[in-house]
Design a protein around this motif. Structure first.
Motif, PDB file in Angstrom:
ATOM      1  N   ILE A   1       0.862  -1.183   0.000  1.00 48.72           N
ATOM      2  CA  ILE A   1       0.000   0.000   0.000  1.00 48.72           C
ATOM      3  C   ILE A   1       0.897   1.231   0.000  1.00 48.72           C
TER       4      ILE A   1
ATOM      5  N   LEU B   1     -10.725  -1.718   3.420  1.00 49.28           N
ATOM      6  CA  LEU B   1      -9.999  -2.068   2.204  1.00 49.28           C
ATOM      7  C   LEU B   1     -10.685  -3.162   1.398  1.00 49.28           C
TER       8      LEU B   1
ATOM      9  N   LYS C   1     -13.674  -1.014  -0.059  1.00 46.75           N
ATOM     10  CA  LYS C   1     -13.083   0.211  -0.617  1.00 46.75           C
ATOM     11  C   LYS C   1     -13.986   1.420  -0.355  1.00 46.75           C
TER      12      LYS C   1
END
Length: 910
Positions: free
Chosen positions: A30, A84, A87
């Motif tokens: 990330i 995540l 999203k």
């Protein structure tokens, strides 16, 4: 919706500023990019920028231990809690001040935030719905300067905080009797990182002057004792009085508790400096800027301002590697869970590297354009994107993976335009260095260079539909140069314009070239009739961009007065116009002396692009908005805001009064003089700055726009990077026809009963990829044909989409190919009636199978070659062996025959 384009991906920028994080499985990285974050899937070679953004540039990212949640904090301390998996943004929180670092505890129950001089411990958001996701637990004081770093012990009982005051503080996450806080000195510069040893309170601290201190603790983690409440002795005394204890007994009890407390005070946690090491013994390195430590392998990675990084094994400080990435400082380092991969981020170059230190090879090596992007072009099949930047580089990006796979650096000055030929295997680029270069995508080389008789700076470029003729317009000699790609010879020089050539475009159906210039004219040149001027179109203002419609019957012209005019170029008649100045909505820059309303009067569209069907046109310029207009109705269909990042200039319409002082705007005050991250105010009139380091606020703008050949997406080169907007929106969880009885447990129950069709339908209704994959892979190979024939038509399309996506990450190629074959053979006739709707899915499926076919065929060819080679060698060895055996056999026969004759002779003699 026809214009329901949504943000799909961000290319061209891989790292800006902040800390890098590996996911818990160690396969993804990330990286913060401006005000967004990008997830690089290193195992499947893909990158994805999440469709969420903060209001300013992201400075730090905190990742939960399970990898499901992330906390993004921007420059002003505004935090977003992000899921995540879906999203999506779950919660927003303001820390009121800039945050230096965020770190979750290993058990995931708490997280610590360092800002200013304090460390704040919050309860981590749970799996249940909460009114407030961030609940403050404890505030820890102690540091005399700004805090810089955090690290937790493995059992989440304690954490350490480093500070710029050259000290490191160890705090108890809970109330411990023998550890409240402990301050460690020993350094002569600010602390960069601090790390606990595995399952221990032993600590390593690294400072900016490249010094490492090893701290040993006299207490184990199990030796931390819970702290007793203060009022417990008084309550016990009252209880004892009620039970009738005498004063003498009470005194003994109190004395015993005092003795216990004194013993507890005597056994406080203590640290001692066991060793101190220095990295720059030779004095060849600059300041230490980043560090990371892997507890299981005892691997310490340190990065320096000179671009050098070291790998040491602790606690003996033995050097493993010492390598150099570049001449820019390493801003962030991260190590994955297995300790095999190390990620480096260089903010000066916008560079991201993932290094496998054991094999000494790159897993990922990506770098965006050092300066801003200027132009872009789609390949004819839409799979690749070419970009040119002010740094003189031409980069080719894969739209499906999001990675750059080749960079051409032959140009010595800024790139002004790039384009593909009709074949898609040649890229042409024009530059201000006076050359037009052709690059071959088969051999990745510059095979042709076009130059003018006199030195000229080329500002525009166009290639005809046949791919035989290339033309470039100059901005200093006001001429258009025409070359032949096959021979590289200059065919003609088209003169007639009285100003710099701003744009060139070939008619896709006829051999006609349109050139727009600052002399307020558009000239049409006939390429077949002695290169003569066919028509001259006069406008009221300078021409900035020209574009032909896909059918070649219409010409769109963007001019400096903010208008888009449409022309019938065969008859030289204007057919319509659009006033677009009000749609730009230009913001006010911080250093402007005029209002945004007055500044917008001088703004216009600088780039145009027709849609694939030719019914609409895409326009952008010096604004944060991109507009789509309907050509026939001449109305605005939709307006896209490409960025909400307030770290860029010209984003707000009005000045913020909170930033106004008695000396003027705070933007004019250089607060960071002499600091690494100081404010560098640009010269008047300068719009392009250093896009990677962002020392000053670059202005938001759109340099180039292009529709993909399929019309499903469009791309824009902006100050943020290469933005891609697409119609294909893939939701993670998108159930349909969902009922109460459809649950994962029921799906498993039906699957256990071997009712495969029902299980597949239920799994697709839930639409969870892992569950669908589990159901499909449980089906026996012999039953696939029967199941495909009995599936409802509604689920055929969805199964094909799932198969297309599964080919990219699954190893069961033959199994999924069997599913695909049976589906297409049994339902091919029904799918023809919905070919238009299923075309993207079939195309995606074909690309996935073709990619695997290429990979597997190469491997099979190589294996066949190896087998032939092995057989040939074995045959040669066999021939040699038989020859040797035959020779040995002949010798043996001769020996036996001689022996027989000798025996016969001896018998006769006897």
């Amino acid at each position: 919706m026809k214009f329901a384009y949504k943000f799909s991906n961000l290319l061209g920028t891989v790292y800006r500023h902040g800390n890098l994080n590996f996911t818990p499985d160690g396969n993804s990285l990330i990286s913060p990019v401006g005000n967004r974050i990008t997830v690089f899937d290193l195992k499947n070679n893909k990158s994805e920028t999440l469709p969420l953004a903060t209001r300013r540039n992201v400075t730090c990212v905190g990742l939960s231990p399970d990898g499901n949640l992330a906390i993004l904090v921007d420059e002003e301390g505004v935090a977003l809690l992000v899921n995540l998996i879906s999203k999506a943004v779950i919660h927003q929180f303001h820390f009121q001040k800039p945050v230096h670092s965020v770190c979750f505890s290993p058990n995931g129950k708490k997280f610590v935030v360092t800002k200013d001089k304090v460390a704040l411990m919050y309860h981590a958001p749970g799996k249940k719905r909460e009114f407030n996701a961030f609940v403050l637990d404890t505030t820890y004081y102690g540091a005399y300067d700004e805090t810089t770093c955090i690290d937790w012990t493995d059992d989440s009982k304690c954490f350490a905080v480093g500070s710029k005051d050259m000290s490191t503080w160890v705090f108890g996450a809970e109330r411990w009797a023998n550890l409240i806080y402990y301050a460690l000195g020993g350094h002569k510069d600010s602390i960069v990182s601090c790390f606990f040893e595995e399952n221990s309170l032993d600590l390593y601290t690294v400072s900016r002057d490249a010094a490492l201190c090893v701290w040993q603790c006299d207490t184990e983690l199990n030796g931390l004792k819970p702290r007793m409440p203060k009022q417990q002795t008084e309550e016990e005394l009252a209880k004892d009085q009620e039970e009738g204890f005498t004063e003498e007994q009470q005194g003994k009890e109190v004395q015993g508790k005092v003795n216990e407390s004194e013993q507890g005070r005597q056994k406080k946690v203590k640290y001692s400096c066991a060793a101190k090491y220095f990295f720059n013994k030779e004095g060849d390195f600059n300041n230490l800027t980043a560090a990371a430590y892997h507890k299981k392998t005892h691997l310490l990675v340190t990065g320096f301002a000179s671009g050098i990084f070291h790998l040491h094994e602790l606690p003996y400080f033995s050097l493993i590697h010492s390598l150099s990435i570049s001449d820019q400082k390493i801003a962030s380092i991260s190590i994955n869970s297995t300790g095999d991969w190390i990620a480096f981020g260089c903010s000066g170059l916008g560079q991201l590297l993932v290094w496998e230190w054991q094999s000494e090879s790159y897993v990922l090596k990506q770098q965006g354009h050092f300066n801003s992007m200027v132009s872009l072009a789609y390949s004819p099949d839409g799979q690749y994107l070419a970009t040119g930047g002010d740094d003189g580089k031409v980069k080719i990006w894969n739209t499906s993976s999001g990675f750059c796979f080749v960079t051409f650096t032959e140009h010595t000055s800024s790139i002004s335009a790039v384009t593909f030929t009709s074949s898609g295997y040649v890229i042409l680029s024009a530059s201000l260095d006076g050359t037009v270069r052709a690059f071959d995508l088969h051999r990745y080389r510059n095979f042709r260079t076009f130059t003018s008789p006199r030195p000229a700076q080329f500002s525009s470029l166009a290639v005809d539909s046949s791919g035989e003729i290339v033309s470039a317009g100059s901005q200093d000699s006001f001429e258009v140069f025409v070359w032949s790609i096959q021979s590289g010879r200059l065919l003609d020089v088209l003169a007639g314009h009285e100003g710099p050539i701003s744009s060139l475009c070939f008619n896709p159906m006829k051999c006609v070239l349109a050139s727009g210039s600052w002399d307020k004219t558009v000239r049409l040149w006939d390429m077949l009739d002695s290169w003569r001027t066919k028509e001259t179109l006069s406008l009221n203002s300078d021409v900035l961009a020209v574009a032909f419609s896909p059918d070649g019957n219409e010409l769109a012209v963007a001019s400096l007065d903010g208008q888009i005019t449409f022309w019938d170029h065969d008859n030289a008649v204007q057919t319509g116009s659009i006033e677009g100045r009000h749609d730009l909505q230009m913001g006010r820059k911080e250093l402007d002396k005029i209002t945004a309303k007055q500044a917008a009067k001088g703004k216009s569209f600088t780039t145009l692009c027709y849609s694939a069907d030719g019914q609409s046109i895409l326009a952008g310029g010096l604004s944060k908005f991109v507009c789509i207009y309907h050509i026939k109705e001449q109305i605005l269909m939709k307006k896209f805001e490409i960025s909400c990042n307030l770290s860029l200039d010209a984003m707000e319409e009005f000045l913020d009064r909170r930033k106004m002082t008695e000396f003027g705007s705070m933007a004019l005050i250089d607060e960071g003089t002499g600091d690494d991250d100081g404010v560098a105010i640009p010269l008047p009139g300068v719009k392009r700055g250093d896009m990677s380091s962002r020392h000053f606020k670059p202005e938001i703008r759109v340099a180039c726009l292009r529709f993909s050949p399929t019309g499903r997406s469009w791309a824009a080169t902006t100050t943020e990077g290469l933005l891609i907007y697409s119609l294909d929106s893939g939701l993670v969880f998108d159930p349909f026809d969902l009922e109460i009885g459809i649950t994962p447990s029921n799906v498993h129950r039906v699957l256990h009963q071997k009712e495969y069709v029902k299980a597949i339908v239920m799994a697709f209704r839930l639409n969870e990829k892992k569950l669908i994959q589990e159901v499909l892979e449980t089906v026996p190979c012999n039953d696939i044909e029967v199941i495909c024939s009995s599936l409802p038509e509604l689920y055929i399309e969805k199964l094909l989409e799932f198969l297309a996506s599964s080919f990219e990450r699954s190893r069961h190629l033959e199994f999924y190919l069997l599913w695909t074959q049976k589906l297409l053979m049994l339902h091919g006739c029904n799918l023809k009636t919905r070919s238009g709707k299923l075309l993207p899915t079939i195309h995606f499926l074909q690309k996935s199978i073709q990619r695997h076919f290429e990979d597997v065929s190469k491997l099979c060819d190589w294996n066949c070659y190896n087998m032939k080679y092995i057989l040939a060698i074995s045959q040669q060895r066999g021939i040699k062996r038989t020859a040797e055996e035959s020779e040995n056999g002949d010798l043996q026969y001769l020996e036996e025959s001689s022996n027989d004759s000798f025996i016969e002779e001896s018998v006769v003699l006897s």
